[in-house]
Write a protein that holds these residues in place. Structure first.
Motif, short mmCIF file in Angstrom:
data_model
loop_
_atom_site.label_atom_id
_atom_site.label_comp_id
_atom_site.label_asym_id
_atom_site.label_seq_id
_atom_site.Cartn_x
_atom_site.Cartn_y
_atom_site.Cartn_z
N GLU A 196 -88.14 -5.15 30.36
CA GLU A 196 -86.80 -4.43 30.76
C GLU A 196 -85.60 -5.36 31.06
OE1 GLU A 196 -87.41 -2.37 34.45
OE2 GLU A 196 -89.76 -2.40 34.05
N GLU A 197 -84.33 -4.86 30.69
CA GLU A 197 -83.09 -5.72 30.80
C GLU A 197 -83.01 -6.03 32.27
OE1 GLU A 197 -80.45 -7.15 29.13
OE2 GLU A 197 -82.03 -7.01 27.81
N VAL A 198 -82.68 -7.34 32.45
CA VAL A 198 -82.17 -7.67 34.10
C VAL A 198 -80.80 -8.27 33.97
CG1 VAL A 198 -82.79 -9.40 35.69
CG2 VAL A 198 -84.69 -8.46 34.30
N ASN A 199 -80.41 -7.82 35.25
CA ASN A 199 -78.93 -8.16 35.53
C ASN A 199 -78.81 -9.67 35.49
OD1 ASN A 199 -76.53 -8.64 36.61
ND2 ASN A 199 -76.85 -6.92 38.09
N THR A 200 -77.63 -10.51 34.92
CA THR A 200 -77.51 -11.72 34.58
C THR A 200 -76.73 -12.87 35.79
OG1 THR A 200 -75.63 -11.13 33.32
CG2 THR A 200 -77.54 -11.75 31.97
N ASP A 201 -76.06 -12.06 36.42
CA ASP A 201 -75.37 -12.97 37.38
C ASP A 201 -76.01 -12.98 38.91
OD1 ASP A 201 -73.34 -11.27 36.01
OD2 ASP A 201 -73.55 -10.70 38.11
N TYR A 202 -77.18 -13.49 39.01
CA TYR A 202 -78.05 -13.27 40.29
C TYR A 202 -77.86 -14.51 40.86
CZ TYR A 202 -80.59 -9.04 39.66
OH TYR A 202 -81.17 -7.71 39.58
N LEU A 203 -77.98 -14.41 42.20
CA LEU A 203 -78.02 -15.75 42.84
C LEU A 203 -79.61 -15.95 43.16
CD1 LEU A 203 -76.24 -17.66 44.88
CD2 LEU A 203 -77.14 -15.97 46.60
N PHE A 204 -80.13 -17.01 43.02
CA PHE A 204 -81.36 -17.30 43.25
C PHE A 204 -81.91 -17.99 44.53
CE2 PHE A 204 -81.30 -16.12 38.81
CZ PHE A 204 -82.28 -15.29 38.47
N GLU A 205 -82.74 -17.85 45.12
CA GLU A 205 -82.82 -18.33 46.62
C GLU A 205 -84.42 -18.49 46.61
OE1 GLU A 205 -80.98 -19.91 49.57
OE2 GLU A 205 -79.66 -18.26 48.63
N PRO A 206 -84.66 -19.64 46.89
CA PRO A 206 -84.14 -20.87 46.96
C PRO A 206 -83.38 -21.56 45.78
CG PRO A 206 -86.37 -21.20 47.58
CD PRO A 206 -86.26 -19.65 47.16
N SER A 207 -84.25 -21.48 44.67
CA SER A 207 -83.66 -21.99 43.47
C SER A 207 -84.52 -21.15 42.13
CB SER A 207 -83.78 -23.50 43.23
OG SER A 207 -85.15 -23.80 42.96
N LYS A 208 -83.96 -21.34 40.92
CA LYS A 208 -84.56 -20.59 39.82
C LYS A 208 -85.82 -21.37 39.67
CE LYS A 208 -81.00 -18.86 36.68
NZ LYS A 208 -80.35 -19.12 35.46
N ASP A 209 -86.10 -22.56 39.83
CA ASP A 209 -87.27 -23.21 39.70
C ASP A 209 -88.32 -22.43 40.73
OD1 ASP A 209 -87.35 -24.71 37.47
OD2 ASP A 209 -87.47 -26.62 38.78
N GLU A 210 -87.99 -22.54 41.87
CA GLU A 210 -88.74 -21.90 43.03
C GLU A 210 -89.27 -20.64 42.80
OE1 GLU A 210 -90.39 -23.41 45.55
OE2 GLU A 210 -89.71 -25.25 44.51
N VAL A 211 -88.25 -19.61 42.29
CA VAL A 211 -88.46 -18.38 42.29
C VAL A 211 -89.73 -18.14 40.94
CG1 VAL A 211 -87.41 -16.13 41.33
CG2 VAL A 211 -86.25 -17.34 43.01
N VAL A 212 -89.31 -18.93 39.92
CA VAL A 212 -90.31 -19.06 38.78
C VAL A 212 -91.68 -19.19 39.35
CG1 VAL A 212 -91.26 -19.96 36.52
CG2 VAL A 212 -88.63 -19.26 36.76
N LYS A 213 -92.03 -20.50 40.04
CA LYS A 213 -92.91 -20.87 40.45
C LYS A 213 -93.92 -20.07 41.51
CE LYS A 213 -92.82 -25.61 41.39
NZ LYS A 213 -92.26 -26.60 42.15
N SER A 214 -92.99 -19.18 42.03
CA SER A 214 -93.77 -17.98 42.96
C SER A 214 -94.02 -16.92 42.05
CB SER A 214 -92.85 -17.70 44.15
OG SER A 214 -92.45 -16.13 44.33
N LEU A 215 -93.23 -16.62 41.10
CA LEU A 215 -93.37 -15.52 40.21
C LEU A 215 -94.79 -15.52 39.34
CD1 LEU A 215 -91.07 -13.53 40.83
CD2 LEU A 215 -90.16 -13.81 38.75
N VAL A 216 -94.77 -16.49 38.82
CA VAL A 216 -95.86 -16.94 37.66
C VAL A 216 -97.46 -16.44 38.11
CG1 VAL A 216 -97.00 -18.77 36.07
CG2 VAL A 216 -94.53 -18.64 36.26
N PRO A 217 -97.67 -16.85 39.30
CA PRO A 217 -98.91 -16.27 39.99
C PRO A 217 -99.11 -14.88 40.17
CG PRO A 217 -98.23 -18.32 41.07
CD PRO A 217 -97.16 -17.92 40.20
N ARG A 218 -97.83 -14.32 40.60
CA ARG A 218 -97.65 -13.04 40.84
C ARG A 218 -97.85 -12.21 39.65
NH1 ARG A 218 -96.67 -15.24 44.92
NH2 ARG A 218 -98.86 -15.31 44.80
#
Lengths: 285, 135
Positions: A196-218
């Motif tokens: 699906e399309e995702v909005n582009t100008d998000y604020l990432f908290e704590p950081s993009k890297d951290e979000v990805v790290k938590s998202l991959v196992p999910r």
């Protein structure tokens, strides 16, 4: 001419087989409905996670994440999903045959197997494949925690360097009459571009890297859950179809036997009448 | 109505549609944060913890596990692996899980991997107990 009593007995046997197959068909139909509603419910969650990950991955340095970075695939692992029980047509034999040829192409010696479902475990265990893990006897109580448990065990092994590439081979549920065997690249994580399309100008908290790290196992968890549900739904659909066919065949067989029975009965009556008549005639003379 | 936003809590097995709500507090990985209508569009990673939802004078809490929050102008979606409304938490099960994990941690000879697993199990069950104990 077949014995009347024998035919009657056979009809009785087939009648009870027909009852069993019909009951199995109904049970499979109920389980299929449950699996389908689970699939329905998992869709929004899976879709969003996929969407956000897809949006993030181009901005991420893959080499900094163990689950994303490609490494030379020396040791491969295959996860094969089968059922625990039979009586579901060619559901298991098809996937086992295809999985075996995929694994043999990849090289039997550098392939490790994770078998989900008893049929696959027995099949590959007997043929000298390296089955490092198996999960059986859980299909009836299937729930999301099974998926997380399996995903974690596989991820741990991957991270420890036991294998460098993980594929999943499972039956995808197309519709009640159709299952399709699919090979899916599980680890390292690659995404198809149909998210699906995702909005582009998000604020990432704590950081993009951290979000990805938590998202991959999910994401890995929800994917495993999808494989389990797809395979379970396919199994039940296959069982439903084959039990339906068995019930119909039993019906046909009963019809044929009944015809034979009636013929035999009539023949017996005719013979009896003949005997009586000729006996009477003999007396008159 | 002004000052409200749409909230959905989405888990792999269930979607809780909260409708229009006034306030949300969610457990971010760097500490809890609050969301009101008009929040900056953002994606936040969530830790195991408690989700609090305020709708008028009604307050609702959930015990949740890891996931993330997607905040847009249209509303907020919390994607978490599990979320249980305060009243649905199975206390005995959580207590049992907690005891099991604790016992596991006490036996020192376990391998690292098992220890991590037990720690995580302990964290999850403790969170359920905490959320359930409030009110």
């Amino acid at each position: 001419m077949a014995n009347l009593k024998d035919i009657r007995k056979r009809i009785g046997t087939i009648e009870s087989i027909k009852q069993v197959t019909r009951a199995m068909k109904l049970v499979a139909a109920a389980k299929l409905r449950r699996a389908q509603s689970n699939m329905e419910q998992a869709r929004p969650y899976a879709g969003r996670i996929h969407g956000v990950l897809n949006h993030l991955l181009p901005d991420i340095d893959r080499t900094t994440h163990d689950l994303l970075s490609m490494r030379p695939a020396k040791q491969k692992a295959f996860i094969i999903l089968t059922s625990d029980r039979g009586l579901c047509g060619s559901f298991n034999s098809n996937i086992l045959r295809q999985a075996e040829s995929i694994i043999d192409t990849a090289g039997k010696e550098n392939s490790k197997l994770i078998c989900i479902g008893r049929k696959g475990y027995e099949y590959f265990g007997k043929r000298g494949y390296d089955v490092v893990e198996h999960y059986t006897d859980f299909w009836n109580e299937l729930n999301f925690s099974h998926a997380t448990k399996m995903a974690r065990a596989i991820t741990d092994r991957y991270l420890s360097g036991e294998f460098d590439d993980v594929r999943v081979i499972f039956n995808e549920f197309k519709n009640v009459a159709q299952q399709e065997i699919v090979e899916y690249h599980y680890l390292p994580l690659v995404l198809e571009d149909d998210a699906e399309e995702v909005n582009t100008d998000y604020l990432f908290e704590p950081s993009k890297d951290e979000v990805v790290k938590s998202l991959v196992p999910r994401h890995l968890n929800i994917q495993m859950w999808r494989f389990l549900l797809e395979s379970y739904a396919s199994e039940q659909a296959a069982r439903m179809t084959s039990m339906e066919a068995a019930t119909n065949n039993a019906g046909d067989l009963i019809d044929r036997l009944r015809l034979e029975y009636n013929k035999a009965r009539q023949a017996a009556i005719t013979t009896e009448i003949l005997e009586v008549v000729s006996g009477a005639e003999a007396l008159v003379e | 109505m002004a000052g409200q936003f749409h909230l959905e809590i989405i888990t792999p097995t269930k979607v809780y549609d909260e409708g229009e709500v006034d306030y949300l507090r969610a457990p971010g990985v760097d500490g809890a944060f609050g969301v009101l209508a008009g929040h900056t569009e953002s994606i936040m990673a969530l830790a195991i913890g408690e989700i609090k939802v305020v709708k008028g004078s009604v307050e609702k809490t959930y015990a949740s596990t890891k996931g993330f929050a997607e905040i847009t102008h249209n509303g907020v979606q919390l994607l978490v692996e599990s979320a249980e409304p305060h009243d649905d938490i199975d206390l005995t099960r959580a207590q049992e899980a907690f005891n099991r994990a604790k016992e596991h941690l006490n036996r020192k000879q376990d391998e690292m991997e098992d220890e991590l697993r037990a720690l995580r199990a302990q964290e999850r069950s403790l969170n359920r107990l905490k959320v359930a104990a409030k009110k």
